[in-house]
Structure formats: C-alpha cells, structure tokens
Design an enzyme around this catalytic site. Structure first.
Site, PDB file in Angstrom:
ATOM      1  N   ARG A  34       2.743   4.034   2.743  1.00  0.00           N
ATOM      2  CA  ARG A  34       2.543   4.185   1.299  1.00  0.00           C
ATOM      3  C   ARG A  34       3.760   3.726   0.494  1.00  0.00           C
ATOM      4  NH1 ARG A  34      -1.098   4.370   3.680  1.00  0.00           N
ATOM      5  NH2 ARG A  34      -2.803   5.861   3.825  1.00  0.00           N
TER       6      ARG A  34
ATOM      7  N   SER B 151      -4.472  11.723  -3.069  1.00  0.00           N
ATOM      8  CA  SER B 151      -3.457  12.479  -2.331  1.00  0.00           C
ATOM      9  C   SER B 151      -2.161  12.539  -3.140  1.00  0.00           C
ATOM     10  CB  SER B 151      -3.184  11.819  -0.972  1.00  0.00           C
ATOM     11  OG  SER B 151      -4.347  11.819  -0.179  1.00  0.00           O
TER      12      SER B 151
ATOM     13  N   GLU C  44       3.417  11.192  -2.943  1.00  0.00           N
ATOM     14  CA  GLU C  44       2.830   9.854  -2.890  1.00  0.00           C
ATOM     15  C   GLU C  44       2.653   9.317  -4.308  1.00  0.00           C
ATOM     16  OE1 GLU C  44      -1.365   7.926  -1.337  1.00  0.00           O
ATOM     17  OE2 GLU C  44      -0.384   9.377  -0.039  1.00  0.00           O
TER      18      GLU C  44
END
Length: 335
Positions: free
Chosen positions: A160, A235, A331
C-alpha cells in the site's frame, strides 16, 4: 478555478471542509497552465478522494485531476498495453477491461477512487496488487514542470505504498497510467482464502474473469459500506507485517490470532482481528463508528468532522498497541 468550495463531495468520508482554491484539470495542457499559474506555491493533488481524511480546511491550492481516456496502445497475441487517464474512475476501467475479456484487474473490482491514485497507493485486493499489471505512469514534477515516465522499478512499490506516497508526495502529479492486461490463457488468481472459499462453495471449476469479478464484488458489498451512503475510505489501517519471532510470542498469548504468511521470513497479521479483540466491533462515538461487518473500516455516520474521525482512529491505535504491542499504521492519508 473555484474559490471557497466545500470538499464534502470530493472525499469518500463525506467530511465537510473548505478548499480556498480548487482547480479541476481535464488535460495535460490544463495541468501545465495551472501549475504555471501557481508557480512557487505549494499545491495539494486530489484524485477521487477515496483514501483521504481531511482534518482541516485546505489553505493551499487543490488540483483535482479529471483527465479521461482509455485506449489500447500496443498488443500481441497474449497481452495488451492500455493507457488510462489519471481522472478515470478506477472501477469504470476495471469494468471496461472485463467487457473486453482482458484479464489482470478483475480481483480489483469495486475499489473506489481514480486511476491516478492507484499506483500511489499500490492498491490491492484479493491476492492482486496494481504492481502485478503495472508498466508505467507519466506526469509532471510540480516545481520544475518537467515531464517524466516512471517504469515499475522506479516506483518503489511496497504494501500500500510507493515513491509517490513517500519521497515524491505532493511533488509529482500523475496524468496517465499504462497497464498490461492479458488476452489469452489468463491465469486466474484465486489464492485469497475468502475468494477461494466462495469459488468452492459455488462449485465453479474453471472461473472466468467475469466470475471472479462478480464474486469479489459481492464479497465487498457484504463487507464494506457504500461510501455514497455511509462515509468511509475502506480499510483505515494496514495489516501489520511482523517477524517470525514476534508472531511466535503473540501466538503464545493469543491462541486465536489470525495471520497470513507474507514471505519466507515475514507474516501479515489481521488488523481487523486485532481491532475486534480490543472491543471496538460495536463501539461508536457521536457520528463515528467501526463498521459492523469489517472492523478495519471506520465510518462517518452523519456529520462527523475529520478531527472526530481521526481522534476515534487514534483510540483504536492506542488500544491495539497497549494490548498487543503492535503499532497500527494508517492506510488512509491524513490531511
């Protein structure tokens, strides 16, 4: 250019903050003209706003990239190279690929946001990341207006993350992304457990890319709220990656610990499991809560401010650290 405009409809959390100056650009020429007009000023690059939490009004000029276009630029018997404008909606592109029976991104269906944000975040889901199909992306350095093409090895892709999220954050504006898709004998990726479980339960022997896309889309609908109805950014935290030694110590204390093998020496813990086991599954504060079907998702239940959402996320982070000695990493980009 728009002055003093609300960014509520420009971010998937639905947070109502004000942008002092918002520039919407629809071509590379407009990108260059806008950057020229803002020379020597800091700017903020905004795509689909699906991975951002605004905690304050934005005083610096915001450039919203809306460059469209999908075209095949080369092909052979097995692959096609596709150029996509950074302002294309990612999910629209995935559906376009599936309609052409081009494989490689079917596991990434229903991810919100724009194509330009995909390499920044190295988006991923159900066993696939964009780096698996990535060829290059192009754009401009904000300070010098120099155009540059980044090949896959230039991008420093990791979980990510990428060079655009680290050393080039707000220093480079992506205008085009080129991906390589498969034409024939595409190898379906069904390694992700929840995806494979559904395939087995449906007794699908040889799933097609359309089958995979449909299954993934349905799984996501069950697990994740629609941001047009409930504000969220998917998320909120990354799944922590730990060493064998750390995993062993955790397993001794927590027998039900959920984890996955990342590589030969690292393991990925389920952040959702950690959060649930800190008692946050059914907790809400004012207009903020953890989503009932997925503990990794923090939701805006009404008119929550970015600061309220951020404060709630830090309580989760603090509790996980206290109980498991694991520091969760966001994230989401906090602005």
């Amino acid at each position: 250019m728009k002055k003093n405009i609300s960014l509520k409809s420009y971010n998937s959390f639905g947070v109502d903050v004000i942008s002092k100056e918002l520039y919407e650009v629809y071509s590379e020429d407009e990108v260059l003209k806008t950057l020229n007009s803002l020379k020597d000023r800091k700017v903020f690059i905004l795509g689909g706003g699906s991975n951002i939490l605004f905690t304050n009004n934005v005083q610096t000029p915001v450039i919203n990239v809306k460059i469209k276009g999908i075209k095949i630029i080369s092909e052979n018997n097995n692959h096609v190279s596709v150029s996509i404008g950074a302002g294309e909606i990612w999910d629209d592109f995935v559906k376009w690929a599936i309609s052409k029976n081009l494989g490689g991104v079917e596991n990434l269906i229903s991810i919100p946001g724009y194509v330009g944000g995909a390499p920044i975040q190295n988006i991923g889901a159900y066993g696939v990341e964009i780096k698996n199909v990535f060829l290059s992306c192009s754009g401009y350095f904000i300070d010098t207006l120099e155009k540059k093409e980044f090949k896959i090895n230039d991008c420093q892709f990791s979980y990510r993350s990428s060079i655009f999220k680290k050393s080039l954050k707000n220093k480079f504006i992506i205008t085009e992304v080129v991906l390589q898709l498969s034409k024939n004998n595409h190898k379906i990726n069904k390694s992700y457990k929840s995806l494979n479980d559904v395939i087995k339960s449906k007794k699908v022997k040889d799933p097609t890319i359309k089958d995979i896309a449909e299954i993934v889309s349905n799984i996501r609908k069950d697990k994740l709220p629609d941001p047009s109805i409930i504000g969220n950014s998917g998320s909120f935290f990354k799944n922590p990656i730990v060493s064998q030694d750390t995993l062993t110590k955790l397993k001794e204390r927590f027998k039900e610990l959920v984890f996955y093998k990342e590589n030969e020496v690292k393991y990925k813990l389920s952040a959702a499991w950690l959060i649930e086991n800190c008692g946050f599954k059914n907790i809400k504060e004012k207009n903020v809560s953890v989503y009932k079907n997925q503990a990794l998702v923090i939701t805006n239940l009404g008119n929550a401010t970015g600061k309220e959402i951020y404060s709630f996320s830090q309580k989760i982070k603090s509790k996980v650290l206290e109980k498991f000695d694991i520091l969760l990493e966001e994230e989401v980009n906090i602005i």
